[in-house]
Scaffold this motif. Structure first.
Motif, PDB file in Angstrom:
ATOM      1  N   TYR A  64      -9.119   9.951  -1.221  1.00  0.00           N
ATOM      2  CA  TYR A  64     -10.139  10.394  -0.276  1.00  0.00           C
ATOM      3  C   TYR A  64     -10.011  11.905  -0.156  1.00  0.00           C
ATOM      4  O   TYR A  64      -9.028  12.408   0.385  1.00  0.00           O
ATOM      5  CB  TYR A  64      -9.940   9.704   1.075  1.00  0.00           C
ATOM      6  CG  TYR A  64     -10.006   8.198   0.958  1.00  0.00           C
ATOM      7  CD1 TYR A  64     -11.214   7.532   1.061  1.00  0.00           C
ATOM      8  CD2 TYR A  64      -8.863   7.450   0.694  1.00  0.00           C
ATOM      9  CE1 TYR A  64     -11.287   6.150   0.924  1.00  0.00           C
ATOM     10  CE2 TYR A  64      -8.915   6.070   0.553  1.00  0.00           C
ATOM     11  CZ  TYR A  64     -10.133   5.432   0.662  1.00  0.00           C
ATOM     12  OH  TYR A  64     -10.193   4.065   0.514  1.00  0.00           O
ATOM     13  N   LEU A  65     -10.993  12.632  -0.698  1.00  0.00           N
ATOM     14  CA  LEU A  65     -10.969  14.082  -0.692  1.00  0.00           C
ATOM     15  C   LEU A  65     -11.701  14.596   0.540  1.00  0.00           C
ATOM     16  O   LEU A  65     -12.863  14.242   0.770  1.00  0.00           O
ATOM     17  CB  LEU A  65     -11.621  14.643  -1.957  1.00  0.00           C
ATOM     18  CG  LEU A  65     -10.867  14.404  -3.261  1.00  0.00           C
ATOM     19  CD1 LEU A  65     -11.212  13.057  -3.862  1.00  0.00           C
ATOM     20  CD2 LEU A  65     -11.183  15.499  -4.249  1.00  0.00           C
ATOM     21  N   SER A  66     -11.021  15.411   1.320  1.00  0.00           N
ATOM     22  CA  SER A  66     -11.626  15.979   2.521  1.00  0.00           C
ATOM     23  C   SER A  66     -12.751  16.936   2.156  1.00  0.00           C
ATOM     24  O   SER A  66     -12.832  17.433   1.030  1.00  0.00           O
ATOM     25  CB  SER A  66     -10.578  16.743   3.334  1.00  0.00           C
ATOM     26  OG  SER A  66      -9.669  15.856   3.918  1.00  0.00           O
ATOM     27  N   GLY A  67     -13.590  17.193   3.140  1.00  0.00           N
ATOM     28  CA  GLY A  67     -14.696  18.117   2.946  1.00  0.00           C
ATOM     29  C   GLY A  67     -14.216  19.494   2.536  1.00  0.00           C
ATOM     30  O   GLY A  67     -13.240  20.014   3.079  1.00  0.00           O
ATOM     31  N   ALA A 124      -6.417  15.918   0.763  1.00  0.00           N
ATOM     32  CA  ALA A 124      -6.781  14.591   0.265  1.00  0.00           C
ATOM     33  C   ALA A 124      -5.659  13.623   0.610  1.00  0.00           C
ATOM     34  O   ALA A 124      -4.516  14.027   0.834  1.00  0.00           O
ATOM     35  CB  ALA A 124      -7.007  14.602  -1.240  1.00  0.00           C
ATOM     36  N   VAL A 125      -6.015  12.353   0.649  1.00  0.00           N
ATOM     37  CA  VAL A 125      -5.043  11.284   0.863  1.00  0.00           C
ATOM     38  C   VAL A 125      -5.261  10.255  -0.238  1.00  0.00           C
ATOM     39  O   VAL A 125      -6.384   9.789  -0.454  1.00  0.00           O
ATOM     40  CB  VAL A 125      -5.205  10.630   2.252  1.00  0.00           C
ATOM     41  CG1 VAL A 125      -4.220   9.476   2.409  1.00  0.00           C
ATOM     42  CG2 VAL A 125      -5.025  11.656   3.358  1.00  0.00           C
ATOM     43  N   LYS A 126      -4.171   9.934  -0.934  1.00  0.00           N
ATOM     44  CA  LYS A 126      -4.223   8.945  -2.013  1.00  0.00           C
ATOM     45  C   LYS A 126      -3.613   7.651  -1.495  1.00  0.00           C
ATOM     46  O   LYS A 126      -2.488   7.632  -1.015  1.00  0.00           O
ATOM     47  CB  LYS A 126      -3.434   9.466  -3.211  1.00  0.00           C
ATOM     48  CG  LYS A 126      -3.478   8.578  -4.429  1.00  0.00           C
ATOM     49  CD  LYS A 126      -2.720   9.259  -5.584  1.00  0.00           C
ATOM     50  CE  LYS A 126      -2.794   8.438  -6.836  1.00  0.00           C
ATOM     51  NZ  LYS A 126      -2.049   9.099  -7.942  1.00  0.00           N
ATOM     52  N   GLU A 135      -7.747  17.266  -9.325  1.00  0.00           N
ATOM     53  CA  GLU A 135      -6.721  17.419 -10.355  1.00  0.00           C
ATOM     54  C   GLU A 135      -5.317  17.325  -9.771  1.00  0.00           C
ATOM     55  O   GLU A 135      -4.426  16.752 -10.386  1.00  0.00           O
ATOM     56  CB  GLU A 135      -6.928  18.724 -11.114  1.00  0.00           C
ATOM     57  CG  GLU A 135      -8.160  18.672 -12.004  1.00  0.00           C
ATOM     58  CD  GLU A 135      -8.498  19.989 -12.681  1.00  0.00           C
ATOM     59  OE1 GLU A 135      -7.876  21.036 -12.354  1.00  0.00           O
ATOM     60  OE2 GLU A 135      -9.404  19.973 -13.542  1.00  0.00           O
ATOM     61  N   ALA A 136      -5.126  17.858  -8.568  1.00  0.00           N
ATOM     62  CA  ALA A 136      -3.815  17.766  -7.913  1.00  0.00           C
ATOM     63  C   ALA A 136      -3.452  16.310  -7.626  1.00  0.00           C
ATOM     64  O   ALA A 136      -2.275  15.949  -7.589  1.00  0.00           O
ATOM     65  CB  ALA A 136      -3.808  18.581  -6.618  1.00  0.00           C
ATOM     66  N   ALA A 137      -4.466  15.468  -7.457  1.00  0.00           N
ATOM     67  CA  ALA A 137      -4.240  14.043  -7.201  1.00  0.00           C
ATOM     68  C   ALA A 137      -4.083  13.247  -8.490  1.00  0.00           C
ATOM     69  O   ALA A 137      -3.859  12.031  -8.446  1.00  0.00           O
ATOM     70  CB  ALA A 137      -5.391  13.471  -6.380  1.00  0.00           C
ATOM     71  N   GLY A 138      -4.231  13.905  -9.630  1.00  0.00           N
ATOM     72  CA  GLY A 138      -4.088  13.219 -10.903  1.00  0.00           C
ATOM     73  C   GLY A 138      -5.389  12.709 -11.480  1.00  0.00           C
ATOM     74  O   GLY A 138      -5.388  11.880 -12.385  1.00  0.00           O
ATOM     75  N   MET A 196       0.847  -1.177   0.000  1.00  0.00           N
ATOM     76  CA  MET A 196       0.000   0.000   0.000  1.00  0.00           C
ATOM     77  C   MET A 196       0.888   1.234   0.000  1.00  0.00           C
ATOM     78  O   MET A 196       1.791   1.376   0.809  1.00  0.00           O
ATOM     79  CB  MET A 196      -0.892  -0.014   1.239  1.00  0.00           C
ATOM     80  CG  MET A 196      -1.704   1.256   1.403  1.00  0.00           C
ATOM     81  SD  MET A 196      -2.763   1.268   2.862  1.00  0.00           S
ATOM     82  CE  MET A 196      -1.642   1.932   4.063  1.00  0.00           C
ATOM     83  N   SER A 197       0.606   2.146  -0.931  1.00  0.00           N
ATOM     84  CA  SER A 197       1.302   3.427  -0.939  1.00  0.00           C
ATOM     85  C   SER A 197       0.328   4.512  -0.502  1.00  0.00           C
ATOM     86  O   SER A 197      -0.843   4.506  -0.896  1.00  0.00           O
ATOM     87  CB  SER A 197       1.856   3.730  -2.323  1.00  0.00           C
ATOM     88  OG  SER A 197       0.813   3.977  -3.236  1.00  0.00           O
ATOM     89  N   LYS A 198       0.794   5.433   0.309  1.00  0.00           N
ATOM     90  CA  LYS A 198      -0.034   6.512   0.835  1.00  0.00           C
ATOM     91  C   LYS A 198       0.655   7.833   0.515  1.00  0.00           C
ATOM     92  O   LYS A 198       1.835   8.006   0.811  1.00  0.00           O
ATOM     93  CB  LYS A 198      -0.200   6.336   2.341  1.00  0.00           C
ATOM     94  CG  LYS A 198      -1.024   7.400   3.010  1.00  0.00           C
ATOM     95  CD  LYS A 198      -1.181   7.057   4.489  1.00  0.00           C
ATOM     96  CE  LYS A 198      -1.621   8.220   5.302  1.00  0.00           C
ATOM     97  NZ  LYS A 198      -1.712   7.904   6.726  1.00  0.00           N
ATOM     98  N   GLU A 199      -0.104   8.746  -0.113  1.00  0.00           N
ATOM     99  CA  GLU A 199       0.435  10.041  -0.502  1.00  0.00           C
ATOM    100  C   GLU A 199      -0.520  11.134  -0.058  1.00  0.00           C
ATOM    101  O   GLU A 199      -1.728  11.035  -0.265  1.00  0.00           O
ATOM    102  CB  GLU A 199       0.605  10.070  -2.024  1.00  0.00           C
ATOM    103  CG  GLU A 199       1.074  11.375  -2.578  1.00  0.00           C
ATOM    104  CD  GLU A 199       1.102  11.389  -4.111  1.00  0.00           C
ATOM    105  OE1 GLU A 199       1.331  12.467  -4.662  1.00  0.00           O
ATOM    106  OE2 GLU A 199       0.863  10.340  -4.736  1.00  0.00           O
TER     107      GLU A 199
END
Length: 131
Positions: A29-32, A21-23, A64-67, A1-4
């Motif tokens: 997972y995009l925060s509120g 967000a956490v990828k 978009e920042a998460a790709g 598992m990779s976490k970014e």
């Protein structure tokens, strides 16, 4: 598992102990997001339509920042202080999303941060050659 951890100056900076967000692998997972202008960190002036558009713009910047993009969102959660505004969410959402639409929940809440009328978070799955 990779976490970014995902962060972009094009969306409001976190105002608490969370990340934009956490990828994890190909899931993001995009925060509120609330109706904050990312440059001023102030709530946008205007009615609920203006707030809803700002929230979608903030979510789009983080996606978009998460790709990814809105076409990669599989679940959207909408929190409203007045559920009578839900038809406005539907109308504006149709400008940002196309079919097939993501799964969605709409929840009426008593209050939101900074006294805004709407907050949204999302889960996004980015297609990759590896998955």
């Amino acid at each position: 598992m990779s976490k970014e951890i995902i962060s972009t100056p094009l969306a409001p900076q976190a105002i608490g102990t969370y990340s934009q967000a956490v990828k994890v692998d190909n899931t993001v997972y995009l925060s509120g997001q609330i109706a904050l202008d990312p440059e001023t960190m102030q709530v946008v002036d205007g009615n609920i339509s203006v707030q809803i558009r700002r929230v979608f713009d903030n979510l789009k910047a983080v996606a978009e920042a998460a790709g990814g993009s809105f076409s990669d969102i599989v679940k959207l959660n909408v929190f409203l202080t007045d559920l009578s505004n839900f038809p406005i969410v539907n109308e504006i959402m149709a400008e940002y999303f196309s079919q097939p639409y993501p799964a969605r929940a709409a929840v009426g809440v008593a209050a939101l941060p900074k006294a805004v009328g709407v907050e949204m978070d999302a889960i996004m799955v980015i297609q990759s050659e590896y998955y």
